[in-house]
Scaffold this active site. Structure first.
Site, PDB file in Angstrom:
ATOM      1  N   TYR A   1     -60.152 -33.470 -54.204  1.00  0.00           N
ATOM      2  CA  TYR A   1     -59.830 -32.608 -55.337  1.00  0.00           C
ATOM      3  C   TYR A   1     -58.441 -32.699 -55.972  1.00  0.00           C
ATOM      4  O   TYR A   1     -57.708 -32.001 -56.330  1.00  0.00           O
ATOM      5  CB  TYR A   1     -59.581 -31.037 -54.400  1.00  0.00           C
ATOM      6  CG  TYR A   1     -60.951 -30.987 -53.674  1.00  0.00           C
ATOM      7  CD1 TYR A   1     -62.159 -31.053 -54.316  1.00  0.00           C
ATOM      8  CD2 TYR A   1     -60.825 -30.385 -52.347  1.00  0.00           C
ATOM      9  CE1 TYR A   1     -63.127 -30.653 -53.582  1.00  0.00           C
ATOM     10  CE2 TYR A   1     -62.008 -30.207 -51.831  1.00  0.00           C
ATOM     11  CZ  TYR A   1     -63.275 -30.284 -52.308  1.00  0.00           C
ATOM     12  OH  TYR A   1     -64.375 -30.002 -51.681  1.00  0.00           O
TER      13      TYR A   1
ATOM     14  N   HIS B   1     -31.340 -35.087 -42.756  1.00  0.00           N
ATOM     15  CA  HIS B   1     -31.133 -34.210 -44.025  1.00  0.00           C
ATOM     16  C   HIS B   1     -31.615 -35.166 -45.266  1.00  0.00           C
ATOM     17  O   HIS B   1     -30.904 -36.279 -45.490  1.00  0.00           O
ATOM     18  CB  HIS B   1     -29.554 -33.962 -44.243  1.00  0.00           C
ATOM     19  CG  HIS B   1     -29.352 -32.818 -45.071  1.00  0.00           C
ATOM     20  ND1 HIS B   1     -29.672 -32.928 -46.487  1.00  0.00           N
ATOM     21  CD2 HIS B   1     -29.025 -31.540 -44.945  1.00  0.00           C
ATOM     22  CE1 HIS B   1     -29.363 -31.625 -46.972  1.00  0.00           C
ATOM     23  NE2 HIS B   1     -28.760 -30.753 -46.225  1.00  0.00           N
ATOM     24  N   ASP B   2     -32.634 -34.604 -45.736  1.00  0.00           N
ATOM     25  CA  ASP B   2     -33.185 -35.314 -47.062  1.00  0.00           C
ATOM     26  C   ASP B   2     -32.066 -35.765 -48.281  1.00  0.00           C
ATOM     27  O   ASP B   2     -32.137 -36.848 -48.614  1.00  0.00           O
ATOM     28  CB  ASP B   2     -34.472 -34.922 -47.474  1.00  0.00           C
ATOM     29  CG  ASP B   2     -34.374 -33.387 -47.824  1.00  0.00           C
ATOM     30  OD1 ASP B   2     -33.147 -32.740 -47.835  1.00  0.00           O
ATOM     31  OD2 ASP B   2     -35.465 -32.763 -48.086  1.00  0.00           O
TER      32      ASP B   2
ATOM     33  N   THR C   1     -24.231 -28.510 -53.592  1.00  0.00           N
ATOM     34  CA  THR C   1     -24.701 -28.316 -52.279  1.00  0.00           C
ATOM     35  C   THR C   1     -26.170 -28.870 -52.604  1.00  0.00           C
ATOM     36  O   THR C   1     -26.571 -28.914 -53.772  1.00  0.00           O
ATOM     37  CB  THR C   1     -24.665 -26.967 -51.882  1.00  0.00           C
ATOM     38  OG1 THR C   1     -24.970 -26.750 -50.485  1.00  0.00           O
ATOM     39  CG2 THR C   1     -25.391 -26.079 -52.741  1.00  0.00           C
TER      40      THR C   1
ATOM     41  N   THR D   1     -75.666  -4.321 -63.533  1.00  0.00           N
ATOM     42  CA  THR D   1     -74.751  -3.745 -62.667  1.00  0.00           C
ATOM     43  C   THR D   1     -75.091  -3.539 -61.251  1.00  0.00           C
ATOM     44  O   THR D   1     -76.442  -3.304 -61.172  1.00  0.00           O
ATOM     45  CB  THR D   1     -74.221  -2.130 -63.415  1.00  0.00           C
ATOM     46  OG1 THR D   1     -75.465  -1.475 -63.242  1.00  0.00           O
ATOM     47  CG2 THR D   1     -73.547  -2.340 -64.619  1.00  0.00           C
ATOM     48  N   HIS D   2     -74.406  -3.949 -60.360  1.00  0.00           N
ATOM     49  CA  HIS D   2     -75.020  -4.001 -58.996  1.00  0.00           C
ATOM     50  C   HIS D   2     -76.151  -4.977 -58.730  1.00  0.00           C
ATOM     51  O   HIS D   2     -76.733  -4.790 -57.764  1.00  0.00           O
ATOM     52  CB  HIS D   2     -75.485  -2.408 -58.327  1.00  0.00           C
ATOM     53  CG  HIS D   2     -74.389  -1.627 -58.499  1.00  0.00           C
ATOM     54  ND1 HIS D   2     -73.329  -0.974 -57.712  1.00  0.00           N
ATOM     55  CD2 HIS D   2     -74.258  -0.723 -59.532  1.00  0.00           C
ATOM     56  CE1 HIS D   2     -72.753  -0.161 -58.068  1.00  0.00           C
ATOM     57  NE2 HIS D   2     -73.285   0.235 -59.250  1.00  0.00           N
TER      58      HIS D   2
ATOM     59  N   SER E   1     -81.111 -33.354 -49.841  1.00  0.00           N
ATOM     60  CA  SER E   1     -81.481 -34.397 -49.113  1.00  0.00           C
ATOM     61  C   SER E   1     -82.891 -34.170 -48.617  1.00  0.00           C
ATOM     62  O   SER E   1     -83.608 -35.142 -48.237  1.00  0.00           O
ATOM     63  CB  SER E   1     -80.582 -34.813 -47.883  1.00  0.00           C
ATOM     64  OG  SER E   1     -80.565 -33.751 -47.059  1.00  0.00           O
TER      65      SER E   1
ATOM     66  N   LYS F   1     -84.671 -29.285 -55.775  1.00  0.00           N
ATOM     67  CA  LYS F   1     -83.530 -28.505 -55.687  1.00  0.00           C
ATOM     68  C   LYS F   1     -82.600 -28.956 -56.866  1.00  0.00           C
ATOM     69  O   LYS F   1     -82.320 -30.107 -57.016  1.00  0.00           O
ATOM     70  CB  LYS F   1     -82.896 -28.517 -54.408  1.00  0.00           C
ATOM     71  CG  LYS F   1     -83.753 -27.947 -53.317  1.00  0.00           C
ATOM     72  CD  LYS F   1     -83.445 -26.290 -53.303  1.00  0.00           C
ATOM     73  CE  LYS F   1     -82.300 -26.092 -52.624  1.00  0.00           C
ATOM     74  NZ  LYS F   1     -82.306 -24.475 -52.266  1.00  0.00           N
TER      75      LYS F   1
ATOM     76  N   GLU G   1     -70.120 -23.363 -56.799  1.00  0.00           N
ATOM     77  CA  GLU G   1     -69.974 -22.978 -55.308  1.00  0.00           C
ATOM     78  C   GLU G   1     -68.654 -23.524 -54.840  1.00  0.00           C
ATOM     79  O   GLU G   1     -67.812 -22.927 -54.312  1.00  0.00           O
ATOM     80  CB  GLU G   1     -71.146 -23.458 -54.408  1.00  0.00           C
ATOM     81  CG  GLU G   1     -72.460 -22.870 -54.590  1.00  0.00           C
ATOM     82  CD  GLU G   1     -73.688 -23.363 -53.965  1.00  0.00           C
ATOM     83  OE1 GLU G   1     -74.366 -22.636 -53.740  1.00  0.00           O
ATOM     84  OE2 GLU G   1     -73.498 -24.489 -53.795  1.00  0.00           O
TER      85      GLU G   1
END
Length: 536
Positions: A5, A69-70, A94, A141-142, A264, A269, A276
């Protein structure tokens, strides 16, 4: 970040290399300002850049294992490589000065990438909206048939939602255009606000109004919420795509490649897998927004509880949102719209969608509303019970009404027939398009005939112009308030009266044209100054 992704441009902004590069950008601006102020010699920049070229992320990570400490590891490695000029690096800073200022740069760049993709979505939706402005479909609607409408209007609703999300993203860019170099607790103990402003100007950032050790995290939450608005818009469209693609509807299908397989086990289909996937990814975005929202309340001037969350959530929320928006743009561009299926579905209920119009006609003719409602409902529900079983004729509802003498006597046969004309449900489409796009489908078609390069108006520029009037032209109410305050002993600052208005221009208008136009229109001796801001 999951590779599946991730898109290259956004992913590149959240790598370790990009992180160190953004730190280097802040440190370089800091060194440059030291040179400008005479505190460091000119050759510091070239020495710094040479030192950077001789170092790699592996060097910084190895040193971090020692220091724990990076930022110290980064500064130590590069500073040592700078030799006797290394003491200028990070002088007076800092770690959060570098971390948060560089984070603002990366977030702002990431938002710019999202903006480009949302523009593409808007262009695709606008084109489809105009193409199908007269395509009639059934509104639901619905999940139940309601009344006919234009499919172009359905798409214009999605367009308007993405437009609002786009505006939120643009505002979030402005909210993140802040940095801070004010030190350990924001008191400028090591450098002046003037020096900070000079450094941040080089980075095209503004100084944080009140910083603690960090930039306030509500700014990042605003960004997260803007991203959420965009992904919510994606999800709503994706949910509709999934419904439209159902076997019982088949009104809009996802693009399906010649060699693509839907299942599969079942060769027939053609599943709405892209939509989705988008719905699933939207859920993950909401999780990241919740995580980032808990970073606002830090202990006193700062603790480190936000750091681990941001290391996970910020790369993931941007990379995921970028992928979602790109996939949505592609889905919209390639979706297969089937007007013939829409028309067939519209008549499957036998014209029950005209029930409100029949009710209104009866009431307008003098029948009691409750009596009229129950009368129409009895006929309609009898038909409704057969729709999904034995089926009904296209205009079964009209046929049954015409068989009822009471209805024909009150309303009349001709009037009843006109109530089942789907065209009347499209009459106000031009009004909607004018609101959303600034032009009706008819106006666009007419202009397009005159100019073949006429573009779909997907990207209007919204300009906010704020005018500041001279004190001596304050209106009576403002003068009264000022005089009253003075008479009560209150100090009154030099008052100004501001007026703001918005101008909408075509998306291809350049800032120079906008500024020139505004100067001409606003030329007036009573106007002290004005400000032009591109809102969208």
């Amino acid at each position: 970040m999951i590779e599946r992704y991730s898109r290259p441009e956004m992913k590149a902004l959240w790598t370790e290399d990009a992180k160190y590069a953004s730190w280097a950008e802040v440190e370089k601006a800091h060194l440059s300002t030291l040179i400008d102020s005479g505190e460091a010699p000119q050759e510091v920049i070239s020495i710094f850049e040479k030192a950077l070229r001789n170092k790699s992320p592996d060097d910084f990570l190895k040193r971090e294992q020692e220091t724990g400490h990076d930022v110290i590891a980064f500064v130590a490695e590069v500073g040592d490589a700078m030799g006797d000029k290394g003491h200028f690096l990070h002088k007076g800073l800092t770690s959060s000065d570098v971390l948060d200022t560089s984070l603002s740069l990366r977030i702002r760049s990431s938002l710019s990438i999202l903006t480009k993709t949302i523009q593409k979505i808007r262009e695709n939706l606008a084109a489809k909206s105009f193409e199908h402005s007269k395509t009639v479909c059934i509104g639901r609607t619905h999940g139940i048939h309601a009344e006919p409408m234009s499919f172009g209007q359905v798409l214009s609703s999605h367009f308007a939602e993405f437009q609002r999300a786009h505006l939120e993203i643009l505002q979030a860019q402005k909210i993140m255009s802040f940095g801070k170099l004010s030190g350990a607790v924001g008191t400028y103990s090591q450098m002046s606000p003037k020096f900070e402003a000079a450094v941040l100007t080089k980075l095209n950032l503004e100084p944080e109004y009140v910083a603690t050790q960090v930039i306030p995290r509500d700014r990042i939450v605003t960004v997260a919420n803007a991203i959420l608005s965009a992904t919510n818009a994606v999800e709503r469209f994706a949910v509709n795509m999934r419904h439209w693609a159902r076997t019982e509807l088949g009104e809009v299908l996802e693009p399906f490649g010649k060699k693509q397989k839907g299942s599969s086990a079942m060769p027939h289909k053609k599943n709405p897998i892209l939509a989705e996937n988008l719905c699933g990814l939207a859920r993950s975005i909401r999780g990241y927004v919740g995580m980032l929202s808990e970073n606002v309340a830090l202990w006193h001037e700062r603790d480190i509880s936000h750091s681990s969350v941001e290391r996970i959530a910020l790369p993931d929320i941007f990379v995921t949102a970028d992928f979602m928006l790109a996939r949505c743009a592609s889905l919209i561009e390639g979706m297969q719209i089937r007007p013939e299926a829409m028309l067939a579905n519209l008549w499957k209920s036998g014209g029950l969608w005209a029930s409100q119009s029949v009710l209104t006609a009866l009431v307008s003719s003098g029948m009691n509303r409750t009596e009229a409602y129950e009368f129409v409902q009895a006929i309609a529900l009898n038909i409704s019970a057969k729709v999904s079983t034995v089926g009904v004729e296209q205009k079964q509802f009209l046929h049954d009404l015409l068989q009822n003498k009471k209805v024909t006597e009150i309303v009349g046969n001709n009037t009843l027939s006109t109530l089942f004309d789907t065209e009347r449900y499209l009459i106000t489409v031009p009004v909607t398009f004018k609101r959303v796009f600034g032009i009706t489908p008819e106006e666009f078609a007419r202009k397009n005939n005159l100019s073949n390069d006429m573009k779909i108006p997907a990207l209007q520029k919204v300009i906010k112009v704020t005018v500041e009037l001279l004190p001596d032209v304050l209106d009576t109410e403002a003068k009264t308030i000022a005089n009253d305050m003075r008479s009560s002993g209150t100090d009154v600052l030099d008052m100004r009266q501001q007026k703001s208005f918005f101008v909408r221009l075509p998306g291809h208008s350049s800032p120079e044209n906008i500024n020139s136009y505004t100067q001409e229109v606003l030329y007036n001796p009573v106007i002290e100054q004005y400000k032009i801001e591109v809102v969208q």
